[in-house]
Design a protein around this motif. Structure first.
Motif, PDB file in Angstrom:
ATOM      1  N   ALA A 215     -11.143  16.775  24.020  1.00 50.50           N
ATOM      2  CA  ALA A 215     -11.409  16.930  22.589  1.00 50.50           C
ATOM      3  C   ALA A 215     -10.951  15.692  21.841  1.00 50.50           C
ATOM      4  CB  ALA A 215     -10.698  18.161  22.035  1.00 50.50           C
ATOM      5  N   HIS A 216     -11.840  15.141  21.024  1.00 52.44           N
ATOM      6  CA  HIS A 216     -11.463  14.060  20.115  1.00 52.44           C
ATOM      7  C   HIS A 216     -10.797  14.700  18.897  1.00 52.44           C
ATOM      8  CE1 HIS A 216     -14.701  11.427  22.117  1.00 52.44           C
ATOM      9  NE2 HIS A 216     -13.513  10.981  22.460  1.00 52.44           N
ATOM     10  N   ARG A 217      -9.580  15.157  19.143  1.00 51.36           N
ATOM     11  CA  ARG A 217      -8.764  15.796  18.119  1.00 51.36           C
ATOM     12  C   ARG A 217      -7.347  15.270  18.308  1.00 51.36           C
ATOM     13  NH1 ARG A 217      -9.237  20.753  19.883  1.00 51.36           N
ATOM     14  NH2 ARG A 217      -7.034  20.902  20.464  1.00 51.36           N
ATOM     15  N   VAL A 218      -6.629  15.034  17.236  1.00 47.01           N
ATOM     16  CA  VAL A 218      -5.365  14.325  17.314  1.00 47.01           C
ATOM     17  C   VAL A 218      -4.395  14.975  18.295  1.00 47.01           C
ATOM     18  CG1 VAL A 218      -3.307  13.639  16.028  1.00 47.01           C
ATOM     19  CG2 VAL A 218      -5.579  13.310  15.021  1.00 47.01           C
ATOM     20  N   ASP A 219      -4.191  16.272  18.223  1.00 44.99           N
ATOM     21  CA  ASP A 219      -3.209  16.906  19.108  1.00 44.99           C
ATOM     22  C   ASP A 219      -3.619  16.791  20.573  1.00 44.99           C
ATOM     23  OD1 ASP A 219      -5.346  18.705  18.546  1.00 44.99           O
ATOM     24  OD2 ASP A 219      -4.140  20.390  19.237  1.00 44.99           O
ATOM     25  N   ALA A 220      -4.905  16.935  20.853  1.00 42.53           N
ATOM     26  CA  ALA A 220      -5.377  16.811  22.223  1.00 42.53           C
ATOM     27  C   ALA A 220      -5.223  15.379  22.735  1.00 42.53           C
ATOM     28  CB  ALA A 220      -6.837  17.245  22.314  1.00 42.53           C
ATOM     29  N   LEU A 221      -5.475  14.408  21.883  1.00 38.07           N
ATOM     30  CA  LEU A 221      -5.368  13.006  22.282  1.00 38.07           C
ATOM     31  C   LEU A 221      -3.920  12.604  22.549  1.00 38.07           C
ATOM     32  CD1 LEU A 221      -7.960  11.576  19.758  1.00 38.07           C
ATOM     33  CD2 LEU A 221      -8.234  11.716  22.250  1.00 38.07           C
ATOM     34  N   LEU A 222      -2.983  13.169  21.805  1.00 39.39           N
ATOM     35  CA  LEU A 222      -1.571  12.895  22.061  1.00 39.39           C
ATOM     36  C   LEU A 222      -1.187  13.395  23.453  1.00 39.39           C
ATOM     37  CD1 LEU A 222      -0.056  13.804  18.574  1.00 39.39           C
ATOM     38  CD2 LEU A 222      -0.257  11.507  19.555  1.00 39.39           C
ATOM     39  N   GLY A 223      -1.781  14.496  23.883  1.00 36.61           N
ATOM     40  CA  GLY A 223      -1.522  15.008  25.229  1.00 36.61           C
ATOM     41  C   GLY A 223      -2.154  14.147  26.301  1.00 36.61           C
ATOM     42  N   ILE A 224      -3.366  13.681  26.045  1.00 34.61           N
ATOM     43  CA  ILE A 224      -4.083  12.840  27.012  1.00 34.61           C
ATOM     44  C   ILE A 224      -3.309  11.554  27.293  1.00 34.61           C
ATOM     45  CG2 ILE A 224      -6.142  11.366  27.249  1.00 34.61           C
ATOM     46  CD1 ILE A 224      -7.696  13.600  25.787  1.00 34.61           C
ATOM     47  N   GLY A 225      -2.664  11.007  26.249  1.00 33.14           N
ATOM     48  CA  GLY A 225      -1.966   9.734  26.390  1.00 33.14           C
ATOM     49  C   GLY A 225      -0.466   9.854  26.602  1.00 33.14           C
ATOM     50  N   ALA A 226       0.008  11.038  26.961  1.00 33.31           N
ATOM     51  CA  ALA A 226       1.442  11.240  27.154  1.00 33.31           C
ATOM     52  C   ALA A 226       1.966  10.397  28.317  1.00 33.31           C
ATOM     53  CB  ALA A 226       1.734  12.719  27.400  1.00 33.31           C
ATOM     54  N   ASP A 227       3.224   9.968  28.224  1.00 34.04           N
ATOM     55  CA  ASP A 227       3.811   9.096  29.239  1.00 34.04           C
ATOM     56  C   ASP A 227       3.769   9.711  30.633  1.00 34.04           C
ATOM     57  OD1 ASP A 227       4.354   7.182  27.323  1.00 34.04           O
ATOM     58  OD2 ASP A 227       6.492   7.651  27.159  1.00 34.04           O
ATOM     59  N   ASP A 228       4.016  11.016  30.743  1.00 35.29           N
ATOM     60  CA  ASP A 228       4.021  11.629  32.069  1.00 35.29           C
ATOM     61  C   ASP A 228       2.633  11.641  32.681  1.00 35.29           C
ATOM     62  OD1 ASP A 228       3.289  13.576  30.068  1.00 35.29           O
ATOM     63  OD2 ASP A 228       3.631  15.173  31.532  1.00 35.29           O
ATOM     64  N   VAL A 229       1.603  11.766  31.859  1.00 34.99           N
ATOM     65  CA  VAL A 229       0.227  11.741  32.355  1.00 34.99           C
ATOM     66  C   VAL A 229      -0.110  10.350  32.902  1.00 34.99           C
ATOM     67  CG1 VAL A 229      -2.206  11.951  31.701  1.00 34.99           C
ATOM     68  CG2 VAL A 229      -0.528  13.581  30.808  1.00 34.99           C
ATOM     69  N   LEU A 230       0.265   9.312  32.160  1.00 34.09           N
ATOM     70  CA  LEU A 230      -0.027   7.955  32.604  1.00 34.09           C
ATOM     71  C   LEU A 230       0.812   7.582  33.824  1.00 34.09           C
ATOM     72  CD1 LEU A 230      -0.493   5.999  29.257  1.00 34.09           C
ATOM     73  CD2 LEU A 230      -2.065   7.481  30.507  1.00 34.09           C
TER      74      LEU A 230
END
Length: 256
Positions: free
Chosen positions: A48-63
C-alpha cells in the motif's frame, strides 16, 4: 594475457513483486559480464502506498533481513547495496532516510544508499534543480517526496499523481502508458522529469522516455542502479540507459 576485469556486484533490496524484472533487463543492457545486480525481495507487510504501510516496508529489521538474504544467496562479495524503494525511504524524512542508510551500511559492511538519495544525487550529476514529478502514488505520499527534494535544494515545479495504491498495480502499466504519463507530467520550465516509483517498468525504454519528453527523464530503477554502480566505483558513461548514464562523473553525494 591479462585477466578479465571482475564483475561489479550491486545488491538490490526490492520490496514485493512488481517491476523487479527491470534489474535483469539492466544487467543485459550493461553487459552481464561486467555488472551483476542480484536481487532479493524484502518483506512487504502490506502492499500500500500509504504512510503507515511504507514505514513498515522500510523498517531497519526488514532491510537487515534482506541484506542477510543477499549474503546467503550465493551472489558473492557485494560492492554496494541499494534499498530500491523511493517511497519506503523518503517517507521517513531526510534525517530518517539518512539513518536508514546508515543502519543498512552497518549491516551490509559496504557502501549503501536508497532510491530517494539516488534521485538527489542524479539531479546533482545532471546539474539540475528544477524538476517536474510524475508520481503513481496518492497525493499524500507524493507530497512527502516534494518535501524531501526541497530539503536538498531541488524545486518541484509541478506534481502529477495517479493515486494508485498498490505497487502490484503500478507494475502492470504498459510501456505506452508510461511514456504518455512522463510526457503529461512535464513542465515547460523543468529541466528534468522524475518518475519516482520502483514499481514502474522503465529500464527497457529509458532512451525512449528522454526522446518522448524532449529532456532527461530520471526513473526510480534507473537511478537506483546508477547510484549502486557509483558507490561501487563503477561510475563510467554507458549508452542505452538514458541521459543520466551518458554523463561523466561530476557533482556531490547526498546518500547520508
Amino acid at each position: 594475457m591479462t585477466s578479465p576485469t571482475p564483475a561489479v556486484t550491486v545488491g538490490i533490496l526490492y520490496p514485493g513483486y512488481s517491476a523487479e524484472d527491470d534489474y535483469p533487463c539492466a544487467e543485459t543492457l550493461l553487459g552481464t559480464s561486467a555488472v551483476r545486480l542480484p536481487l532479493v525481495h524484502t518483506e512487504m507487510r502490506e502492499d500500500a502506498h500509504r504512510v503507515d504501510a511504507l514505514l513498515g516496508i522500510g523498517a531497519d529489521d526488514v532491510l537487515a533481513a534482506g541484506v542477510r538474504a543477499l549474503q546467503q544467496s550465493g551472489a558473492g562479495p557485494l560492492d554496494a547495496v541499494m534499498w530500491a524503494c523511493t517511497s519506503g525511504s523518503f517517507v521517513f524524512g531526510r534525517e530518517g532516510a539518512a539513518a536508514q542508510v546508515a543502519a543498512l551500511e552497518a549491516v551490509a559492511g559496504v557502501p549503501a544508499s536508497s532510491t530517494s538519495f539516488a534521485f538527489v544525487d542524479a539531479c546533482a550529476r545532471l546539474g539540475v534543480t528544477r524538476v517536474a514529478i510524475g508520481a503513481t502514488y496518492p497525493d499524500e505520499v507524493a507530497e512527502r517526496f516534494v518535501v524531501f527534494l526541497a530539503g536538498a535544494g531541488i524545486d518541484v515545479l509541478s506534481l502529477s499523481t495517479r493515486g494508485i495504491v498498490t505497487a502490484a498495480e503500478v507494475g502492470t502499466l504498459p510501456p505506452a502508458a508510461v511514456l504518455e504519463f512522463a510526457a503529461a507530467a512535464d513542465h515547460a520550465d523543468a529541466e528534468v522529469v522524475l518518475l519516482p516509483d520502483t514499481a514502474l517498468h522503465t529500464i527497457a525504454q529509458l532512451d525512449a522516455l528522454d526522446d518522448r519528453v524532449g529532456k532527461p527523464v530520471l526513473t526510480a530503477n534507473q537511478v537506483s542502479i546508477w547510484q549502486g554502480l557509483r558507490l561501487a566505483g563503477a561510475d563510467t558513461p554507458r549508452a542505452g540507459l538514458g541521459s543520466l548514464f551518458a554523463h561523466t562523473a561530476t557533482g556531490s553525494t547526498s546518500r547520508a
